[in-house]
Design an enzyme around this catalytic site. Structure first.
Site, PDB file in Angstrom:
ATOM      1  N   PHE A  41      18.316  -1.195  32.377  1.00  0.00           N
ATOM      2  CA  PHE A  41      18.774  -0.818  32.381  1.00  0.00           C
ATOM      3  C   PHE A  41      18.223  -0.197  31.052  1.00  0.00           C
ATOM      4  O   PHE A  41      18.773   1.294  30.783  1.00  0.00           O
ATOM      5  CB  PHE A  41      20.506  -0.536  32.089  1.00  0.00           C
ATOM      6  CG  PHE A  41      20.216  -1.851  31.057  1.00  0.00           C
ATOM      7  CD1 PHE A  41      20.598  -1.422  29.811  1.00  0.00           C
ATOM      8  CD2 PHE A  41      20.712  -3.199  31.560  1.00  0.00           C
ATOM      9  CE1 PHE A  41      21.487  -1.876  28.445  1.00  0.00           C
ATOM     10  CE2 PHE A  41      21.548  -3.742  30.085  1.00  0.00           C
ATOM     11  CZ  PHE A  41      21.774  -3.278  28.846  1.00  0.00           C
ATOM     12  N   THR A  70      33.425  -2.331  30.370  1.00  0.00           N
ATOM     13  CA  THR A  70      32.383  -1.666  30.254  1.00  0.00           C
ATOM     14  C   THR A  70      32.057  -0.249  31.818  1.00  0.00           C
ATOM     15  O   THR A  70      31.705   0.444  32.055  1.00  0.00           O
ATOM     16  CB  THR A  70      31.589  -1.967  30.351  1.00  0.00           C
ATOM     17  OG1 THR A  70      31.187  -2.727  28.983  1.00  0.00           O
ATOM     18  CG2 THR A  70      29.672  -1.380  30.216  1.00  0.00           C
ATOM     19  N   HIS A  72      31.248   4.287  22.715  1.00  0.00           N
ATOM     20  CA  HIS A  72      30.174   2.883  22.905  1.00  0.00           C
ATOM     21  C   HIS A  72      31.142   2.146  21.432  1.00  0.00           C
ATOM     22  O   HIS A  72      31.490   3.028  20.901  1.00  0.00           O
ATOM     23  CB  HIS A  72      29.141   3.251  22.303  1.00  0.00           C
ATOM     24  CG  HIS A  72      28.417   2.819  21.812  1.00  0.00           C
ATOM     25  ND1 HIS A  72      27.181   1.295  22.137  1.00  0.00           N
ATOM     26  CD2 HIS A  72      28.297   1.566  20.186  1.00  0.00           C
ATOM     27  CE1 HIS A  72      27.667   0.093  21.436  1.00  0.00           C
ATOM     28  NE2 HIS A  72      27.728   0.550  20.721  1.00  0.00           N
TER      29      HIS A  72
END
EC number: 2.7.4.6
Length: 141
Positions: free
Chosen positions: A60, A94, A118
């Site tokens: 990713f 997440t 984040h």
């Protein structure tokens, strides 16, 4: 004596695009976080790659760094007791599909990648992440 801890918060491009910064900052202040430093910036692809270098070999990595360079972000140095754990709880899972009601990600995130915010996951990570965005003199005491 209280032991204060610092953590990095990033409001990601998807949440900035939704104009969620004010609401997210209000949530932080209402949960007794002190904001020692805050700035809005637009990462270059190289800056995003440097920040997420720990994930360089993950599948990713390129989509994450493209996304993080796709628009403005808000970075903050947050401080309070148990700042890292408390902020991670406020952020939520997440994957926003697994996030609890009332969390930042449940409200503003669209996917695992476009997940609004984040936060540092440990003290050593927080030190690296904070130093990536803030010089020591930029943080209030």
């Amino acid at each position: 004596m209280k032991t204060l801890q610092r953590t990095l918060s990033i409001i990601k491009p998807d949440a900035v695009e939704k104009n969620a910064e004010g609401d997210i900052i209000s949530i932080l202040l209402n949960n007794n976080f002190r904001i020692l430093g805050i700035k809005m910036l637009h990462l270059t692809k190289n800056q995003a790659e440097g920040f997420y270098a720990v994930h360089a070999n993950k599948p990713f990595f390129h989509s994450l760094t493209d996304f993080m360079a796709s628009g403005p972000i808000v970075v903050m140095c947050l401080e309070k007791e148990n700042a890292i754990a408390d902020y991670r709880k406020l952020m939520g899972a997440t994957n926003p599909a697994n996030a609890e009601e009332g969390t930042i990600r449940k409200k503003w995130a669209a996917s695992i990648e476009k997940n609004a915010v984040h936060g540092s996951d440990a003290d050593d990570t927080a030190r690296f992440e904070l130093s990536y965005f803030f010089a020591g003199y930029e943080l209030a005491r």
